[in-house]
Design an enzyme around this catalytic site. Structure first.
Site, PDB file in Angstrom:
ATOM      1  N   SER A  42      29.337  -7.857 -29.777  1.00  0.00           N
ATOM      2  CA  SER A  42      29.777  -8.365 -28.481  1.00  0.00           C
ATOM      3  C   SER A  42      28.662  -8.472 -27.450  1.00  0.00           C
ATOM      4  O   SER A  42      28.799  -9.170 -26.456  1.00  0.00           O
ATOM      5  CB  SER A  42      30.893  -7.484 -27.916  1.00  0.00           C
ATOM      6  OG  SER A  42      30.486  -6.136 -27.815  1.00  0.00           O
ATOM      7  N   ASP A 325      32.689  -4.282 -17.863  1.00  0.00           N
ATOM      8  CA  ASP A 325      33.916  -3.627 -18.317  1.00  0.00           C
ATOM      9  C   ASP A 325      33.549  -2.296 -18.967  1.00  0.00           C
ATOM     10  O   ASP A 325      32.464  -1.766 -18.737  1.00  0.00           O
ATOM     11  CB  ASP A 325      34.741  -4.548 -19.240  1.00  0.00           C
ATOM     12  CG  ASP A 325      34.036  -4.884 -20.553  1.00  0.00           C
ATOM     13  OD1 ASP A 325      33.026  -4.234 -20.876  1.00  0.00           O
ATOM     14  OD2 ASP A 325      34.510  -5.796 -21.266  1.00  0.00           O
ATOM     15  N   HIS A 328      30.523  -3.118 -21.623  1.00  0.00           N
ATOM     16  CA  HIS A 328      29.585  -4.234 -21.510  1.00  0.00           C
ATOM     17  C   HIS A 328      29.006  -4.355 -20.110  1.00  0.00           C
ATOM     18  O   HIS A 328      29.594  -3.879 -19.143  1.00  0.00           O
ATOM     19  CB  HIS A 328      30.275  -5.534 -21.924  1.00  0.00           C
ATOM     20  CG  HIS A 328      30.901  -5.462 -23.276  1.00  0.00           C
ATOM     21  ND1 HIS A 328      32.253  -5.224 -23.457  1.00  0.00           N
ATOM     22  CD2 HIS A 328      30.354  -5.554 -24.514  1.00  0.00           C
ATOM     23  CE1 HIS A 328      32.517  -5.187 -24.764  1.00  0.00           C
ATOM     24  NE2 HIS A 328      31.378  -5.384 -25.423  1.00  0.00           N
TER      25      HIS A 328
END
Length: 386
Positions: A42, A325, A328
């Site tokens: 990610s 978040d 991240h």
């Protein structure tokens, strides 16, 4: 003398034929650029997971993801905007590198493509069935390498692949696996890093020579992993540090074993630690709380309201925050990391955070002429040397 002149005439004629035969297939390919291929999770996924059957936890194609840069058109990037790879592409004078699974993206292969998948690991069992594991990303890459050979010819394809830069960020998700508890940490780390380097060696076999790696971030200081008094989880961070040590040692070995292997290793762990320890020096006001989420430190993974918990809070200005978040970073933080990866520049560290012999600017500017593995086709070399 006449034989030498004949040899030179033949060589010029042969090169002319090769150029002519490749002209029709290379109209989108230019030696002036260096392709950029991206593997990982990610931290680098620019939207591949949008095109697979997965859960909301592995998706970021809804508001407010991307709201700073992409506005009302979230792309699947786990941030409020762009990622490290986007900024690296910009520095390299390339367009944004598209996700491999994006329909119609094949026309961009000559400038690179992104195979990364949020939630992916070096191990096939990590979030199995919900992500594109590293070995599957390798299969996708091999299909691209094959298309290069078909369209450019074997020699020209090898040249293009040797000039390209290959970025990897993988491993974080492997350590969230339930199976970790049944292993001795050192054995598990060896397995994760071993799977990673095995893929790297397969990519190398296609002609790749210039590799870049991001090691793991300081796990224990991510909002989701901080303990009840909001301090960093030392055990989690120690596990990331162990992985990073083994990765470093493995890359040193690969450099000795693989002819022409060049690498950059960015110390994501230390760089992020530095930002967290000195947020104001990097222009941040909040280094513990996530911009998007809910609960203590906004550490419940609810950003966007598409996951199990629907309620979430959103900060007013992501540029004040290190974290977007629970796991991240914000675009602003990623931009700073990319600048460090590119030229080794940092505001507070004189030595920078590149642990390998090269930074990314070095790799992109290194030319195929410097790589001793490249040779003329045997029919040419044998004729000239006779």
């Amino acid at each position: 003398m006449s034989r030498l002149i004949s040899s030179l005439i033949f060589l010029v004629f042969f090169v002319g034929l090769v150029s002519k035969s490749n002209a029709s297939s290379s109209f989108r390919y230019s030696h002036k650029h260096v392709a950029f291929f991206i593997f990982g999770d990610s931290f680098l996924d620019v939207g591949n997971n949008n095109y697979i059957n997965t859960s909301a936890y592995q998706l970021a194609n809804y508001w407010p993801y991307g709201e700073t840069y992409f506005k009302l058109f979230p792309t699947g990037r786990f941030s409020d905007g762009r990622l490290v790879s986007d900024f690296i592409a910009e520095y390299a004078k390339l367009p944004m590198i598209p996700p491999f699974l994006q329909p119609g993206s094949s026309h961009n292969y000559y400038k690179g493509v992104n195979f990364a998948s949020a939630g992916a690991g070096a191990l096939d069992d990590t979030f199995k069935g919900l992500v594109i594991p590293l070995k599957a990303q390798l299969r996708y890459f091999k299909s691209v390498a094959t298309s290069f050979q078909q369209n450019l010819g074997k020699f020209e394809a090898k040249l293009a692949l040797s000039r390209a830069v290959y970025l990897f960020s993988i491993g974080s998700n492997d350590y969230s696996s339930p199976s970790l508890s049944s292993y001795i940490y050192a054995d598990y780390v060896a397995m994760v890093v071993g799977n990673t380097t095995a893929v790297v060696q397969e990519v190398y076999k296609t002609g790749a020579r210039k590799f870049a790696f991001m090691n793991l971030p300081i796990f224990g200081c991510l909002p989701a992993d901080r303990i009840s008094d909001d301090s960093c989880n030392q055990e989690a961070s120690a596990l990331a540090a162990l992985h990073n040590q083994v990765l470093f040692q493995s890359l040193v070995k690969l450099e000795k074993q693989l002819k022409g292997f060049k690498y950059s290793l960015f110390d994501f762990y230390s760089s992020l630690s530095e930002i967290i320890d000195h947020p104001s020096e990097y222009g941040f006001k909040e280094e513990k709380v996530a911009c998007c989420g809910t609960g203590r430190l906004r550490a419940i993974d609810s950003c966007g309201g598409k996951r199990e918990v629907k309620e979430f809070e959103l900060c007013d200005n992501p540029n004040d925050y290190v974290f977007w978040d629970t796991h991240h970073l914000t675009e602003k933080a990623y931009k700073q990391l990319a600048a460090q990866m590119w030229s080794n520049q940092t505001k507070t560290s004189n030595s920078g955070f590149n642990l390998g012999p090269y930074n990314l600017e070095d790799l992109f500017h290194a030319t195929y002429a410097e790589d001793s593995h490249l040779e003329l086709p045997s029919c040419v070399t044998s004729f000239v040397s006779s």
